[in-house]
Scaffold this active site. Structure first.
Site, PDB file in Angstrom:
ATOM      1  N   ASP A   9      -4.064  -2.962  -7.974  1.00 16.34           N
ATOM      2  CA  ASP A   9      -4.199  -4.343  -7.504  1.00 16.34           C
ATOM      3  C   ASP A   9      -3.916  -5.245  -8.711  1.00 16.34           C
ATOM      4  O   ASP A   9      -4.010  -4.804  -9.861  1.00 16.34           O
ATOM      5  CB  ASP A   9      -5.620  -4.551  -6.972  1.00 16.34           C
ATOM      6  CG  ASP A   9      -5.937  -6.005  -6.703  1.00 16.34           C
ATOM      7  OD1 ASP A   9      -5.138  -6.665  -6.023  1.00 16.34           O
ATOM      8  OD2 ASP A   9      -6.985  -6.485  -7.182  1.00 16.34           O
ATOM      9  N   LYS A 195      -3.449  -2.790   2.752  1.00 19.47           N
ATOM     10  CA  LYS A 195      -2.762  -2.144   1.631  1.00 19.47           C
ATOM     11  C   LYS A 195      -2.591  -0.640   1.839  1.00 19.47           C
ATOM     12  O   LYS A 195      -1.583  -0.051   1.433  1.00 19.47           O
ATOM     13  CB  LYS A 195      -3.509  -2.402   0.327  1.00 19.47           C
ATOM     14  CG  LYS A 195      -3.491  -3.847  -0.132  1.00 19.47           C
ATOM     15  CD  LYS A 195      -4.243  -4.002  -1.444  1.00 19.47           C
ATOM     16  CE  LYS A 195      -4.248  -5.437  -1.928  1.00 19.47           C
ATOM     17  NZ  LYS A 195      -4.936  -5.594  -3.232  1.00 19.47           N
ATOM     18  N   ASP A 218     -10.772  -4.614  -6.721  1.00 18.71           N
ATOM     19  CA  ASP A 218     -11.985  -5.378  -7.031  1.00 18.71           C
ATOM     20  C   ASP A 218     -12.519  -6.212  -5.874  1.00 18.71           C
ATOM     21  O   ASP A 218     -13.624  -6.727  -5.936  1.00 18.71           O
ATOM     22  CB  ASP A 218     -11.729  -6.326  -8.217  1.00 18.71           C
ATOM     23  CG  ASP A 218     -10.847  -7.499  -7.828  1.00 18.71           C
ATOM     24  OD1 ASP A 218      -9.737  -7.275  -7.278  1.00 18.71           O
ATOM     25  OD2 ASP A 218     -11.260  -8.649  -8.051  1.00 18.71           O
TER      26      ASP A 218
END
Length: 268
Positions: A9, A195, A218
């Site tokens: 990410d 994702k 996160d």
């Protein structure tokens, strides 16, 4: 050698609070790639706003953008493009529902065409990265295409009410996530898009099973990929829900958490 797929990410994960890549993290990622492992990016950002980091890491892999709504290979057009926009009729219904609430603004992206309901110089800079086409004005009148991503900016007091209304009326058609202060944003994309969908496609192309996928994240939009990866790793600065879901927790994005974890895993 068993190759691993390493998924990064961007904001709050690979990038420091200053929105750059720590030199040590970059060095470790390079070593991992030189050892034969595959590194890719999966982000909520559009490609135009993640291209610089993709190039900085010298990647040659597909990239997941818009939280899975747009997936392509920047260097191999023949790999194909997966674009999963929200149905235009669903968006119209959502905007009608939102008419009952006091939205601060609406931002819609159709790939690299950005629609902004109310001109706001404080947020315009965020969307101008990569020089997209920007259209200002009433979105109900301007937008004629199915949107890749929808961002609803609410006032803090009404965020929960808007989330509840959308979940009640459109739960079978949309995925939604909220970001808190200072922006108070509700992000809406097509149901079933995340994702992990893009990561699964890339992993299959490289013949890498889920147990050899390491994913770092996160935030709320990382939950599916953290669950899918054999090693789902939450950053030290991650939200509590993601840490509880993850297989491991590493140091924060400002403390080279990715580099530390990769060094421990691959004994660099």
């Amino acid at each position: 050698m068993n190759r691993y797929l390493i998924v990064l990410d961007l904001d709050g994960t690979l990038l420091t609070s200053e929105k750059n890549i720590d030199p040590r993290t970059k060095e470790v990622i390079q070593k991992v790639m030189e050892a034969g492992h595959i590194v890719m990016i999966a982000t909520g950002r559009p490609f135009r706003a993640s291209k610089a980091y993709y190039e900085e890491l010298h990647l040659n892999t597909p990239i997941v953008n818009f939280n899975g709504a747009y997936i392509h290979h920047p260097h191999q057009p023949e790999w194909g493009t997966i674009h999963s926009p929200l149905e235009l009729e669903t968006l119209k219904g959502i905007l009608e529902t939102c008419d009952h609430y006091e939205l601060t603004n609406i931002f819609i992206e159709v790939k690299d065409h950005v629609y902004i309901n109310n001109p706001d110089p404080l947020v315009a800079d965020l969307f101008e990265i990569g020089n997209p086409t920007i259209t200002y004005g009433p979105i109900q009148e301007k937008l004629k295409e199915a949107p890749t991503s929808v961002l609803l900016q609410t006032n803090e007091q009404q965020t929960k009410a808007v989330l509840h209304a959308l979940d009640t009326e459109y739960s079978e058609a949309i995925e939604q996530r909220s970001w808190g202060k200072p922006s108070n944003i509700i992000e809406v994309i097509k149901r079933g898009v995340n994702k992990a969908v893009g990561i699964k496609k890339v992993a299959q192309d490289y013949n890498i099973p889920p147990e050899r996928i390491i994913a770092f994240g996160d935030e709320d939009n990382d939950k599916e990929m953290i669950s899918y990866a054999g090693q789902g790793v939450a950053m030290g600065n991650a939200i509590a829900e993601l840490k509880a879901l993850a297989d491991a927790v590493t140091e924060s994005n400002d403390d080279t958490g990715i580099a530390n974890y990769l060094e421990r895993t691959f004994l660099l």
